[in-house]
Scaffold this active site. Sequence first.
Site, PDB file in Angstrom:
ATOM      1  N   ASP A 156     -86.728  56.048  49.678  1.00 28.02           N
ATOM      2  CA  ASP A 156     -87.308  56.227  51.004  1.00 28.02           C
ATOM      3  C   ASP A 156     -86.426  55.834  52.182  1.00 28.02           C
ATOM      4  OD1 ASP A 156     -89.316  56.638  49.161  1.00 28.02           O
ATOM      5  OD2 ASP A 156     -90.794  55.405  50.194  1.00 28.02           O
ATOM      6  N   GLU A 380     -91.328  45.959  41.017  1.00 24.55           N
ATOM      7  CA  GLU A 380     -90.897  47.283  41.480  1.00 24.55           C
ATOM      8  C   GLU A 380     -89.372  47.327  41.579  1.00 24.55           C
ATOM      9  OE1 GLU A 380     -92.477  48.204  45.349  1.00 24.55           O
ATOM     10  OE2 GLU A 380     -91.969  50.344  45.206  1.00 24.55           O
TER      11      GLU A 380
HETATM   12  C1  DGY Z   1     -94.535  54.807  50.026  1.00 26.93           C
HETATM   13  O1  DGY Z   1     -95.678  54.905  50.476  1.00 26.93           O
HETATM   14  O2  DGY Z   1     -93.786  53.861  50.288  1.00 26.93           O
HETATM   15  C2  DGY Z   1     -94.055  55.808  49.118  1.00 26.93           C
HETATM   16  O3  DGY Z   1     -92.807  55.483  48.606  1.00 26.93           O
HETATM   17  C3  DGY Z   1     -94.032  57.160  49.700  1.00 26.93           C
HETATM   18  O4  DGY Z   1     -93.800  58.013  48.659  1.00 26.93           O
END
Ligand code: DGY
Length: 417
Positions: A156, A380
Amino acid sequence: MTLDKQARDILHMNDKGGYTLPTHGLYPYQWNWDSAFAAWGFTTFDPDRGWTELETLMSGQWDDGMLPHILFHRSDPSYFPGPDVWKGRGPIASSGISQPPVAATFMAKMLAMDPSGEPRARAMWPKLNAWHRWFMEWRLDDGAVCVTHPWEAGRDNAPDWDGAMKAINADDVGEYTRRDTGHVDPAMRPTKYDYDRYLKLVQLGVSVDWDQAKLREINPFRVADPTMTFTLLRAQRDMLAMGQRFSEDVAEIEGWITTLEQGAQTLWNPDIDGYDSRDVNAGSFNGVLSNASALCWYAGIKDDRALPAIERMVNAVTYSLASFDPDAEGFEPLRYWRGPTWPIMNYLVGSGMEEQGVDALGARIRDDTARLMELNGFAEYYHPIDGTPAGGGTFTWTAAVWLGWAGDNREDQRGAA
Ligand code: DGY
């Protein structure tokens, strides 16, 4: 309790009946590539549940072949932006963008682990092929696969997007309330500057009802990306092999593989001695060495030119592989895709290295991945130097990576793949 048992418990805990959440709270829906990892993780102990996971994912496919990055099966106000913001137009409420196409490759692995699933794989093969065709039709630049939103790459807030994000004017994005920072320390998440632009890109997609031809005209963000290019190239190779086994016509796929192999070479940036992302509108490389740069082996490209820089990245930290070059300016060891180590990327990179005979480096990445989970559970992502667990906890795809690759039963799984 053994780590195997803990990992299986996490998959069960995040199982919503037919699909699996990445983790409760932070991500309360079905995410595309998370789900493919979940399917593989389940297949290590419950193949039937693994196949169901992939089938549920495919049930969200749009008419044009696109497979969304999020399926909003049941509305949940604890996540933003939800279905009312995205306004996807598929059979299930969804987002309007896709994600790295790893599902076909996991399907091939699942088939090797559970040959009795072949009828289910045969039924999904044409759907996966339609999804891959959608990428070939709408996302290519000079043979490399582009993202039209940072979330499409799954990475992201990677530094790859910084240049292209500057070209987005988000002054009129309006008021909104983020939910992610209520679940996780904001220092581990993208900034407001990033979120304004993420939302602006969603608003642009909605304004043309996610019509790809129209979106192509108005979207200021188009970046050719190693994550997408390498995962799609790998997926096409696996589709080719499965297609031959299923007596499908694979001529088109052979052509796509050639195109993508050529496209991958347009990502080679001699200035960083590595595979880089390219800002298509600016016509320039981004100069970013990341864990995605190391996906060439996973894509079946044995490229010794890429070794020294990746080796340096591995040796720069205690727990490789950092998501961004630890020696680069702007390295942030706890902020999402700007530094932390991600087990799922480690699996893609490390298993690709093992397949291509880059043994020592692949083994180092696998051992580092295992140590992170042994010491700090199934997070994560992790601080690459001190191993601090970060982002969401009890994470589905991290548990899947333990079960399928990094954990105690890894020899069995490698034998099966
Ligand atoms: C989030 O909401 O952070 C997700 O990675 C979007 O896909």
